[in-house]
Every structure is written in C-alpha cells, then in structure tokens.
Scaffold this active site. Structure first.
Site, PDB file in Angstrom:
ATOM      1  N   ASP A  63      11.332  -3.394 -41.072  1.00  0.00           N
ATOM      2  CA  ASP A  63      12.087  -3.873 -39.695  1.00  0.00           C
ATOM      3  C   ASP A  63      13.406  -3.898 -39.831  1.00  0.00           C
ATOM      4  O   ASP A  63      13.793  -3.816 -40.789  1.00  0.00           O
ATOM      5  CB  ASP A  63      11.515  -4.911 -38.962  1.00  0.00           C
ATOM      6  CG  ASP A  63      11.110  -6.048 -39.934  1.00  0.00           C
ATOM      7  OD1 ASP A  63      11.795  -5.990 -40.828  1.00  0.00           O
ATOM      8  OD2 ASP A  63      10.236  -6.936 -39.666  1.00  0.00           O
ATOM      9  N   ASP A 132       4.499 -17.784 -35.870  1.00  0.00           N
ATOM     10  CA  ASP A 132       4.011 -17.571 -34.742  1.00  0.00           C
ATOM     11  C   ASP A 132       2.852 -16.157 -34.959  1.00  0.00           C
ATOM     12  O   ASP A 132       2.027 -15.857 -33.983  1.00  0.00           O
ATOM     13  CB  ASP A 132       4.703 -17.068 -33.558  1.00  0.00           C
ATOM     14  CG  ASP A 132       5.455 -15.594 -33.852  1.00  0.00           C
ATOM     15  OD1 ASP A 132       5.423 -15.321 -34.828  1.00  0.00           O
ATOM     16  OD2 ASP A 132       6.390 -15.309 -32.818  1.00  0.00           O
ATOM     17  N   HIS A 134       3.467 -13.518 -36.699  1.00  0.00           N
ATOM     18  CA  HIS A 134       3.919 -12.146 -36.517  1.00  0.00           C
ATOM     19  C   HIS A 134       3.806 -11.376 -37.770  1.00  0.00           C
ATOM     20  O   HIS A 134       4.335 -12.213 -38.902  1.00  0.00           O
ATOM     21  CB  HIS A 134       5.108 -11.741 -35.976  1.00  0.00           C
ATOM     22  CG  HIS A 134       6.567 -12.210 -36.711  1.00  0.00           C
ATOM     23  ND1 HIS A 134       7.431 -13.329 -35.802  1.00  0.00           N
ATOM     24  CD2 HIS A 134       6.844 -12.241 -37.777  1.00  0.00           C
ATOM     25  CE1 HIS A 134       8.314 -13.450 -36.840  1.00  0.00           C
ATOM     26  NE2 HIS A 134       8.112 -13.075 -37.944  1.00  0.00           N
ATOM     27  N   GLU A 139       5.302  -9.277 -32.484  1.00  0.00           N
ATOM     28  CA  GLU A 139       4.895 -10.620 -32.129  1.00  0.00           C
ATOM     29  C   GLU A 139       3.669 -10.926 -31.347  1.00  0.00           C
ATOM     30  O   GLU A 139       3.162  -9.761 -30.897  1.00  0.00           O
ATOM     31  CB  GLU A 139       6.336 -10.814 -31.092  1.00  0.00           C
ATOM     32  CG  GLU A 139       7.751 -10.820 -31.643  1.00  0.00           C
ATOM     33  CD  GLU A 139       8.181 -12.330 -32.418  1.00  0.00           C
ATOM     34  OE1 GLU A 139       6.998 -12.921 -32.927  1.00  0.00           O
ATOM     35  OE2 GLU A 139       8.960 -12.777 -32.342  1.00  0.00           O
TER      36      GLU A 139
HETATM   37  C1  F6R Z   1      10.641  -9.500 -42.230  1.00  0.00           C
HETATM   38  C2  F6R Z   1       9.510  -9.449 -41.513  1.00  0.00           C
HETATM   39  C3  F6R Z   1       9.140 -10.842 -41.006  1.00  0.00           C
HETATM   40  C4  F6R Z   1       9.099 -11.983 -41.850  1.00  0.00           C
HETATM   41  C5  F6R Z   1       8.632 -13.167 -41.273  1.00  0.00           C
HETATM   42  C6  F6R Z   1       8.639 -14.470 -42.258  1.00  0.00           C
HETATM   43  O1  F6R Z   1      10.851  -8.144 -42.699  1.00  0.00           O
HETATM   44  O2  F6R Z   1       8.752  -8.454 -41.303  1.00  0.00           O
HETATM   45  O3  F6R Z   1       7.501 -10.345 -40.457  1.00  0.00           O
HETATM   46  O4  F6R Z   1       8.376 -11.785 -43.057  1.00  0.00           O
HETATM   47  O5  F6R Z   1       9.525 -13.514 -39.945  1.00  0.00           O
HETATM   48  O6  F6R Z   1      10.179 -14.728 -42.483  1.00  0.00           O
HETATM   49  P1  F6R Z   1      10.474 -15.682 -43.635  1.00  0.00           P
HETATM   50  O7  F6R Z   1      10.062 -14.986 -44.930  1.00  0.00           O
HETATM   51  O8  F6R Z   1      11.981 -15.792 -43.453  1.00  0.00           O
HETATM   52  O9  F6R Z   1       9.920 -16.891 -43.134  1.00  0.00           O
END
Ligand code: F6R
Length: 256
Positions: A63, A132, A134, A139
């Site tokens: 992403d 959440d 994701h 989301e």
């Molecule tokens: C990032 C991504 C997100 C993160 C998730 C957890 O490329 O795809 O799904 O893996 O938001 O973020 P952290 O690791 O910062 O807790």
C-alpha cells in the site's frame, strides 16, 4: 493457519526472517509482497544482516498513502528505501510500490494487478495487522474478494498512524492498497503481530468467524498462512496450548 508463538518479538522476527531467507536462497527469481509500519522493521533489519542476494528478487508493496510523493518522509516509498531497499542489492526495476500520486487511480490499480500477474504472482506475502483487523489497508467491511484499489482509512487507523505524522490531522484519508483477493492469491502469507494492542484483532482473525469486520479473518480461507506472534499479541487466543504443542512437535523436515 499455523500459529507460532514466541517469547518476544525478537525471537518471532528471527524465525520469520529465516523463512524469507530460505525462499530467497532457494528461488532465485522469487516475488515478495512487502509491508510497512512498525511491525516489519526488525524483520527487515534481520534480512539486511543476512547479506542475501536480492539481485533477482521482485517486490510488490501492499500500500501507499494517496497524495504523498515518494520522497515524502512518511510515504511508504521512503519507508521501504530507508529500511530495506537501499541496504540490499535489489534492482530498482524490480521494486513495485503503489504510486500515491497516480493521476488515474483505477487505471494505476489495474496495472499493478497486471504487473503482479506478469511477475508470476507473489510467492511470499508479508502482512502486519491493524488494531481493527485490517491487512494491507483493507479496512473493516472491505470486500473479501477486493482487488487493488483506493480505500478510505477509518478514524481508528488514522489515529493509530498519527504517531508517524506527528498529528492525526496530517494523516492522509485515502490510500491505495492491494485488495484482500489480491493478498489471498499469494502462495504463502506470513502475518506478524506484536504487542498487546494487537491481541484482540489477532484473536478475532484466527479464532473468530470469517467476517469483513475483521479483514484478516479472510486468511482462514488461505491454504498456507504462518502467523508469528509474541506472547502479548497471542494473549487473547483460546487454543494457545494447542498451537504450542503443534509447533513443538513438528517433524524436522517441517521446521523453519
Ligand atoms: C502497512 C500495512 C498495514 C500495517 C498495519 C499495522 O503496509 O499494510 O496493514 O501492517 O497497519 O501497522 P503497524 O505495524 O505500524 O502496527
């Protein structure tokens, strides 16, 4: 799903790194799906220290924030260059990260999907998980068959990611993310989660019903998923004794 619970994040990262290293050594032209955020940082450090040959490795990132230029401090382009790519011998032409400045986003997303297919599909997809549930930036309520597209972040995710931007207001509202359907086509998915704030999302993803309210739960339908957790992230799971037994009883040929 294979659930591997380690005493701490460092032990889990060391194991996950071995999985990646094994593939990079075995399959010269492997295709990796990359993630950003806090979770993969230690894994990337481990991989850098392993001094692997990345010349023929191809990568696709999950992403990017819409509106952020590649050189923006909080862009995922910048994150990947700082934390991995400039420290290994990967060829620039083999790196793919969604373009946050793409003019025609649907056309860009269709092209990204096409590039993944042209590369032969993703061998190993690295995933973190949002509080959440994701994965990528799919989301809650994302279609479980979704493809790469624009998504709107939830207030929860913008709040969670404010730590990188200094304030919640500075966090973009939109992202381009691989879809859940795109992620599900990877041949092997590796999900990492560390810390107590991920415990609920992990329990729902692993042991809850498959539901778009926890997009990571779609991974229950995938035939090869390895989940690496520290004790805190595993703390709300019900079958921890079973997961530990399975892991400890693995025959040698199945060990990472
Ligand atoms: C990032 C991504 C997100 C993160 C998730 C957890 O490329 O795809 O799904 O893996 O938001 O973020 P952290 O690791 O910062 O807790």
């Amino acid at each position: 799903m294979e659930i591997i619970i380690q005493p701490d994040a460092a032990a889990a990262n060391a194991l996950a790194a071995r999985l990646f290293a094994k593939l990079i050594r075995k399959k010269e032209k492997c295709v990796l799906g990359m993630a950003t955020g806090s979770t993969p940082l230690a894994l990337y450090r481990e991989l850098i220290a392993m001094d692997l040959d990345w010349r023929k490795v191809t990568t696709f990132n999950l992403d990017e924030y819409v509106g952020l230029a590649p050189e923006h401090l909080q862009s995922y382009h910048r994150f990947m260059w700082e934390n991995l790519f400039r420290r290994v011998n990967i060829a620039k032409k083999n790196i793919h990260i969604p373009d946050g400045l793409a003019k025609g986003i649907p056309v860009f997303c269709a092209k990204y999907e096409k590039q993944i297919r042209a590369a032969g599909g993703i061998d190993l997809q690295l995933l973190g998980i949002g509080t959440d549930g994701h994965i990528g930036f799919n989301e809650p309520t994302s279609s479980l068959t979704s493809r790469t597209r624009i998504k709107t972040l939830t207030p929860q995710t913008r709040k969670d990611n404010a730590r990188f931007f200094g304030s919640e207001d500075a966090v973009p509202h939109h992202v381009i993310t691989m879809g859940i359907g795109t992620i599900m086509e990877a041949r092997h998915c590796v999900l990492l989660a560390f810390g107590k704030n991920k415990a609920r999302a992990i329990a729902e993803a692993v042991e809850g019903p498959i539901t778009a309210m926890n997009p990571a739960s779609a991974l229950q339908m995938h035939s090869k998923v390895t989940v690496f957790l520290d004790e805190a992230a595993a703390s709300k799971l019900k079958l921890t004794a079973y997961y530990r037994w399975v892991y400890d009883s693995k025959p040698d040929w199945q060990k990472i």
